[in-house]
Design a protein around this motif. Structure first.
Motif, PDB file in Angstrom:
ATOM      1  N   MET A  88      14.004   9.787 -10.575  1.00  0.00           N
ATOM      2  CA  MET A  88      13.413  10.387 -11.772  1.00  0.00           C
ATOM      3  C   MET A  88      14.169  11.625 -12.241  1.00  0.00           C
ATOM      4  O   MET A  88      13.859  12.176 -13.298  1.00  0.00           O
ATOM      5  N   ARG A  89      15.181  12.056 -11.462  1.00  0.00           N
ATOM      6  CA  ARG A  89      15.993  13.185 -11.895  1.00  0.00           C
ATOM      7  C   ARG A  89      16.766  12.804 -13.160  1.00  0.00           C
ATOM      8  O   ARG A  89      17.222  11.674 -13.318  1.00  0.00           O
ATOM      9  N   ALA A  90      16.950  13.781 -14.017  1.00  0.00           N
ATOM     10  CA  ALA A  90      17.536  13.519 -15.335  1.00  0.00           C
ATOM     11  C   ALA A  90      18.937  12.934 -15.249  1.00  0.00           C
ATOM     12  O   ALA A  90      19.346  12.118 -16.091  1.00  0.00           O
ATOM     13  N   ARG A  91      19.688  13.276 -14.201  1.00  0.00           N
ATOM     14  CA  ARG A  91      21.077  12.843 -14.137  1.00  0.00           C
ATOM     15  C   ARG A  91      21.208  11.326 -14.045  1.00  0.00           C
ATOM     16  O   ARG A  91      22.186  10.746 -14.549  1.00  0.00           O
TER      17      ARG A  91
ATOM     18  N   GLU B 171       0.825  -1.209   0.000  1.00  0.00           N
ATOM     19  CA  GLU B 171       0.000   0.000   0.000  1.00  0.00           C
ATOM     20  C   GLU B 171       0.859   1.259   0.000  1.00  0.00           C
ATOM     21  O   GLU B 171       0.487   2.278  -0.600  1.00  0.00           O
ATOM     22  N   SER B 172       2.023   1.210   0.642  1.00  0.00           N
ATOM     23  CA  SER B 172       2.925   2.366   0.640  1.00  0.00           C
ATOM     24  C   SER B 172       3.426   2.666  -0.767  1.00  0.00           C
ATOM     25  O   SER B 172       3.483   3.828  -1.188  1.00  0.00           O
ATOM     26  N   ILE B 173       3.793   1.605  -1.501  1.00  0.00           N
ATOM     27  CA  ILE B 173       4.274   1.796  -2.872  1.00  0.00           C
ATOM     28  C   ILE B 173       3.162   2.337  -3.756  1.00  0.00           C
ATOM     29  O   ILE B 173       3.364   3.293  -4.529  1.00  0.00           O
ATOM     30  N   VAL B 174       1.981   1.761  -3.647  1.00  0.00           N
ATOM     31  CA  VAL B 174       0.847   2.199  -4.469  1.00  0.00           C
ATOM     32  C   VAL B 174       0.505   3.653  -4.177  1.00  0.00           C
ATOM     33  O   VAL B 174       0.299   4.462  -5.099  1.00  0.00           O
ATOM     34  N   SER B 175       0.461   4.020  -2.913  1.00  0.00           N
ATOM     35  CA  SER B 175       0.123   5.399  -2.538  1.00  0.00           C
ATOM     36  C   SER B 175       1.164   6.377  -3.059  1.00  0.00           C
ATOM     37  O   SER B 175       0.827   7.469  -3.543  1.00  0.00           O
ATOM     38  N   ALA B 176       2.440   6.005  -2.975  1.00  0.00           N
ATOM     39  CA  ALA B 176       3.501   6.883  -3.456  1.00  0.00           C
ATOM     40  C   ALA B 176       3.412   7.081  -4.966  1.00  0.00           C
ATOM     41  O   ALA B 176       3.558   8.203  -5.471  1.00  0.00           O
ATOM     42  N   VAL B 177       3.162   5.998  -5.697  1.00  0.00           N
ATOM     43  CA  VAL B 177       3.069   6.081  -7.160  1.00  0.00           C
ATOM     44  C   VAL B 177       1.921   6.992  -7.575  1.00  0.00           C
ATOM     45  O   VAL B 177       2.042   7.796  -8.518  1.00  0.00           O
TER      46      VAL B 177
ATOM     47  N   LEU C  51      17.075   0.746  -1.847  1.00  0.00           N
ATOM     48  CA  LEU C  51      15.934   0.950  -0.954  1.00  0.00           C
ATOM     49  C   LEU C  51      15.707  -0.357  -0.207  1.00  0.00           C
ATOM     50  O   LEU C  51      15.133  -1.308  -0.748  1.00  0.00           O
ATOM     51  N   ASN C  52      16.182  -0.434   1.026  1.00  0.00           N
ATOM     52  CA  ASN C  52      16.069  -1.665   1.796  1.00  0.00           C
ATOM     53  C   ASN C  52      14.615  -1.979   2.110  1.00  0.00           C
ATOM     54  O   ASN C  52      13.807  -1.083   2.361  1.00  0.00           O
ATOM     55  N   TYR C  53      14.304  -3.269   2.113  1.00  0.00           N
ATOM     56  CA  TYR C  53      12.921  -3.710   2.270  1.00  0.00           C
ATOM     57  C   TYR C  53      12.304  -3.212   3.562  1.00  0.00           C
ATOM     58  O   TYR C  53      11.163  -2.750   3.583  1.00  0.00           O
ATOM     59  N   GLU C  54      13.068  -3.279   4.656  1.00  0.00           N
ATOM     60  CA  GLU C  54      12.503  -2.919   5.954  1.00  0.00           C
ATOM     61  C   GLU C  54      12.239  -1.418   6.077  1.00  0.00           C
ATOM     62  O   GLU C  54      11.517  -0.988   6.982  1.00  0.00           O
ATOM     63  N   THR C  55      12.805  -0.610   5.183  1.00  0.00           N
ATOM     64  CA  THR C  55      12.605   0.848   5.255  1.00  0.00           C
ATOM     65  C   THR C  55      11.509   1.341   4.321  1.00  0.00           C
ATOM     66  O   THR C  55      11.279   2.554   4.232  1.00  0.00           O
ATOM     67  N   ILE C  56      10.848   0.420   3.606  1.00  0.00           N
ATOM     68  CA  ILE C  56       9.803   0.838   2.667  1.00  0.00           C
ATOM     69  C   ILE C  56       8.631   1.459   3.427  1.00  0.00           C
ATOM     70  O   ILE C  56       8.031   0.836   4.299  1.00  0.00           O
ATOM     71  N   SER C  57       8.346   2.695   3.101  1.00  0.00           N
ATOM     72  CA  SER C  57       7.186   3.429   3.611  1.00  0.00           C
ATOM     73  C   SER C  57       6.789   4.410   2.522  1.00  0.00           C
ATOM     74  O   SER C  57       7.553   4.649   1.570  1.00  0.00           O
ATOM     75  N   GLU C  58       5.618   4.976   2.632  1.00  0.00           N
ATOM     76  CA  GLU C  58       5.176   5.901   1.596  1.00  0.00           C
ATOM     77  C   GLU C  58       6.156   7.064   1.457  1.00  0.00           C
ATOM     78  O   GLU C  58       6.504   7.466   0.339  1.00  0.00           O
TER      79      GLU C  58
ATOM     80  N   LEU D 212       8.440   7.703  -1.889  1.00  0.00           N
ATOM     81  CA  LEU D 212       8.302   8.991  -2.585  1.00  0.00           C
ATOM     82  C   LEU D 212       9.664   9.659  -2.763  1.00  0.00           C
ATOM     83  O   LEU D 212       9.992  10.179  -3.845  1.00  0.00           O
ATOM     84  N   GLU D 213      10.451   9.642  -1.693  1.00  0.00           N
ATOM     85  CA  GLU D 213      11.783  10.259  -1.737  1.00  0.00           C
ATOM     86  C   GLU D 213      12.661   9.597  -2.784  1.00  0.00           C
ATOM     87  O   GLU D 213      13.328  10.273  -3.585  1.00  0.00           O
ATOM     88  N   VAL D 214      12.658   8.270  -2.807  1.00  0.00           N
ATOM     89  CA  VAL D 214      13.502   7.528  -3.753  1.00  0.00           C
ATOM     90  C   VAL D 214      13.021   7.714  -5.186  1.00  0.00           C
ATOM     91  O   VAL D 214      13.826   7.936  -6.108  1.00  0.00           O
ATOM     92  N   LEU D 215      11.711   7.656  -5.400  1.00  0.00           N
ATOM     93  CA  LEU D 215      11.169   7.822  -6.757  1.00  0.00           C
ATOM     94  C   LEU D 215      11.464   9.214  -7.306  1.00  0.00           C
ATOM     95  O   LEU D 215      11.834   9.361  -8.477  1.00  0.00           O
TER      96      LEU D 215
END
Length: 506
Positions: free
Chosen positions: A423-426, A312-318, A405-412, A416-419
Motif C-alpha cells: 500500500m506504500r505509494a512507491r 481467517e488470517s487474511i480476513v483478520s489482517a484486512v 507471498l508464498n501460500y505456506e507462509t500466509i499468516s495474519e 499484514l506486513e505484505v499489505l
C-alpha cells in the motif's frame, strides 16, 4: 463508364479472395487460460478473410464466419486444482516432478487428439483444399508436429508462457542459464552462484529428459500416421515462427532471433470490448473511498478451497487496515457477509483491474492476470502455486511493482506486513510507470502477430529465410570448440617443440 465502380468492387473482392489462406490451428491442451492467449489471433485471422479451422476443447462464443471448430470431447479447462495442491518449494526434485506431470498430460492430450475423428477430417480437408499453415501450441509435447510433416505445411508455434527449456534449440535461441531463467524457475534478476547452479541443472536436465521422452511422440506418430520421423527434426525444419507471451518490460531483456516474437498481452481487449462491471460490485466500489483489494486465483484454481486458518488470517489482517476486498469466490454461497467484503462467483477481472477504484491485485501469478495488472498499472501480491507462476511473481518483484507471498507462509502477521508494504505509494507509482512502457509499442501485440503470420503466408520464401541453418549445426562447432582446440594446439605446440629441443640438445 457507369459500371466502373461495380467492376472495381468485384476486382477488389476477387483480389481479397485470392489472398485467403487455409489455416489449421492445433490446440489440444485443455487449459482455458492457455487458449485465451491464442483465441484473439485465430479469430482475427478469420475476420480478415482467412479460413481458420481450430482443434480445441474450448468453444468460442460467436465466432467469425470463417472460423471452424473441431471440438475435442473431455474435460474443459476451468477450476481443476485446489489451493491446497500448492507446491511449497522449488527444489530440483520438485522441478523435475513438474516436468513429469507435464509429460504425462502431454501424452494424454496426444492420445485424445489422435483417437478423435478430427485427424481423419483434417487430412480429408487438406486433400480437397490444402492448408497453407499450421498454428499450434508449443508446450509439453511435439506429437502434433507429425501432421505438419505429413501435410508439408509450415508451422507457427505459440507459447502462452515463457519458453520451456526444450524450445530454445528449435529456433537456435541462446539459452544462458547464468542469467536467463527457465520457465520453471523464479529467482531475483541477478542470480547468486547457488541459483545459477540450480538454473543450470534443471534447464539442461529438463532438456535431456524431454529428449529421452520424445520417442513416445515418435511412436504415436508412427502408430496413427504411419510415419517414421523424429519430432525433434520436424520442429527444427518446419517451424517458421514462434510467438511467446511475454514482454521485456516485465520478463527482462534477453536475446531473440528473427524467428521469435514477443507478444505479451496479446489477449488484452481494446476499445469498447471490456465487460461491464456487475451492479453489486459497482455499488460496492461506490460505497467508500477506501483502498480496494481485488483477489482472484484465476480459472484453474478454486479460490474457495483455501484452508480455514489461512482464510481467517487474511480476513483478520484486512479488518485491521483501511481496506475493502472484492474476492472472486467460485461458490454460490459467500463465506460470510460484511460491508468490507464481497464474494462474487464471477468478476470481470480486466475491467476491475483497469478501474481506478481498484487499487491492488492479489493473484496466483498466472501470465494473463499478471500482464493485465501490469497493463492497468496496478501493484500486485503474488501467491504462486506451480509452473511459471513463480517466475512471473519474481518478475513483479524485480520491477518493484509486486510482492511474492508464498501460500505456506500466509499468516495474519505476514499478510499484514505484505499489505502495509504494497500500500506504500512507491508501488503504485512504479506500477504506473511500468504500465506506460508495457503499453507503448510500435504495434499492438495482436497486430504484430497478425502481420508476421500473413508475412509468412504471403511471401513464399519468408518461411525459409526466417529459419536459421544453425539449428542443424553440431554443438561442437556451434560453440567454436574446433577453433578453440586448434588455437590452443597452435599456441602449445611451439612451446612443446622448444621445450623438447632444449631438453635434447642443451
Amino acid at each position: 463508364m457507369k459500371f466502373l465502380p461495380l467492376t472495381y468492387f468485384v476486382f477488389i473482392l476477387c483480389l481479397g479472395l485470392s489472398e485467403q489462406s487455409n489455416i489449421l490451428g492445433l490446440f489440444p491442451h485443455f487449459g482455458y487460460s492457455h487458449f485465451k492467449v491464442y483465441s484473439p489471433i485465430l479469430t482475427t485471422l478469420a475476420e480478415r478473410g482467412h479460413n481458420v479451422t481450430v482443434v480445441t476443447y474450448i468453444k468460442t462464443p460467436d465466432p467469425p464466419r470463417n472460423y471452424h471448430e473441431l471440438l475435442l470431447e473431455g474435460k474443459g479447462g476451468t477450476d481443476v486444482f485446489s489451493l491446497e495442491d500448492h507446491i511449497p518449494s522449488r527444489s530440483l526434485w520438485t522441478l523435475f516432478m513438474e516436468f513429469y506431470i507435464l509429460h504425462v498430460e502431454g501424452q494424454k492430450s496426444c492420445e485424445e487428439f489422435y483417437n478423435s475423428p478430427h485427424v481423419e477430417e483434417i487430412i480429408r480437408r487438406h486433400s480437397v483444399s490444402p492448408y497453407d499453415m499450421i498454428i499450434l501450441e508449443i508446450f509439453n509435447t511435439d506429437c502434433y508436429s507429425g501432421l505438419s510433416y505429413l501435410l508439408q505445411v509450415p508451422v507457427v508455434g505459440l507459447s502462452s508462457c515463457a519458453l520451456m527449456p526444450w524450445h530454445y534449440a528449435r529456433v537456435a535461441l541462446p539459452d544462458t542459464p547464468s542469467y536467463i531463467q527457465s520457465e520453471f524457475i523464479g529467482f531475483a534478476e541477478e542470480l547468486s552462484w547457488q541459483e545459477r547452479l540450480v538454473n543450470f541443472i534443471q534447464s539442461n536436465g529438463n532438456k535431456i529428459l524431454y529428449r529421452l521422452t520424445e520417442w513416445k511422440d515418435n511412436a504415436m506418430i508412427k502408430k496413427y500416421l504411419n510415419l517414421d520421423v523424429d519430432v525433434r527434426e520436424i520442429a527444427k525444419t518446419m517451424t517458421s515462427l514462434v510467438f511467446v507471451n511475454q514482454h521485456y518490460s516485465l520478463s527482462g531483456n534477453r536475446p531473440l532471433s528473427a524467428q521469435v516474437k514477443e507478444i505479451g498481452g496479446v489477449h488484452i481487449p481494446t476499445g469498447n470490448k471490456l465487460p461491464s462491471i456487475p451492479k453489486d460490485i459497482d455499488d460496492f466500489l461506490n460505497a467508500s473511498n477506501e483502498t480496494v483489494l481485488f483477489i482472484s486465483f484465476g480459472s484453474m484454481l478454486r479460490g474457495s478451497t483455501i484452508s480455514k486458518d489461512k482464510f481467517e488470517s487474511i480476513v483478520s489482517a484486512v479488518k485491521k487496515l483501511n481496506l475493502r476486498v472484492i474476492w472472486r469466490w467460485d461458490s454460490e454461497k459467500a463465506p460470510f457477509t460484511s460491508s468490507r467484503f464481497i464474494f462474487p462467483k464471477w468478476a470481470p477481472q480486466f475491467s476491475l483491474l483497469c478501474d481506478p477504484r481498484v487499487n491492488i491485485f492479489w493473484g496466483h501469478g498466472g501470465m494473463l492476470g499478471t500482464t493485465e495488472a501490469v497493463h492497468c498499472g496496478k501493484p500486485l501480491i503474488v501467491t504462486p502455486f506451480y509452473g511459471d507462476q513463480f517466475l512471473n511473481g519474481k518478475a513483479t518483484e524485480n520491477r518493484k511493482v509486486g510482492i511474492v507471498l508464498n501460500y505456506e507462509t500466509i499468516s495474519e502477521e505476514r499478510v499484514l506486513e505484505v499489505l502495509r508494504e504494497i500500500m506504500r505509494a512507491r508501488y503504485g507509482e512504479n506500477a504506473k510507470e511500468l504500465s506506460k512502457v508495457f503499453r507503448n509499442r510500435e504495434k499492438s501485440p495482436l497486430s504484430k502477430a497478425i502481420w508476421w503470420i500473413e508475412h509468412v503466408l504471403n511471401e513464399n520464401i519468408a518461411k525459409d529465410l526466417l529459419r536459421t541453418k544453425v539449428v542443424n549445426m553440431n554443438w561442437f562447432i556451434y560453440y567454436s570448440l574446433d577453433s578453440i582446440v586448434l588455437l590452443i594446439f597452435s599456441a602449445v605446440l611451439p612451446i612443446l617443440i622448444i621445450y623438447t629441443v632444449k631438453i635434447r640438445y642443451f
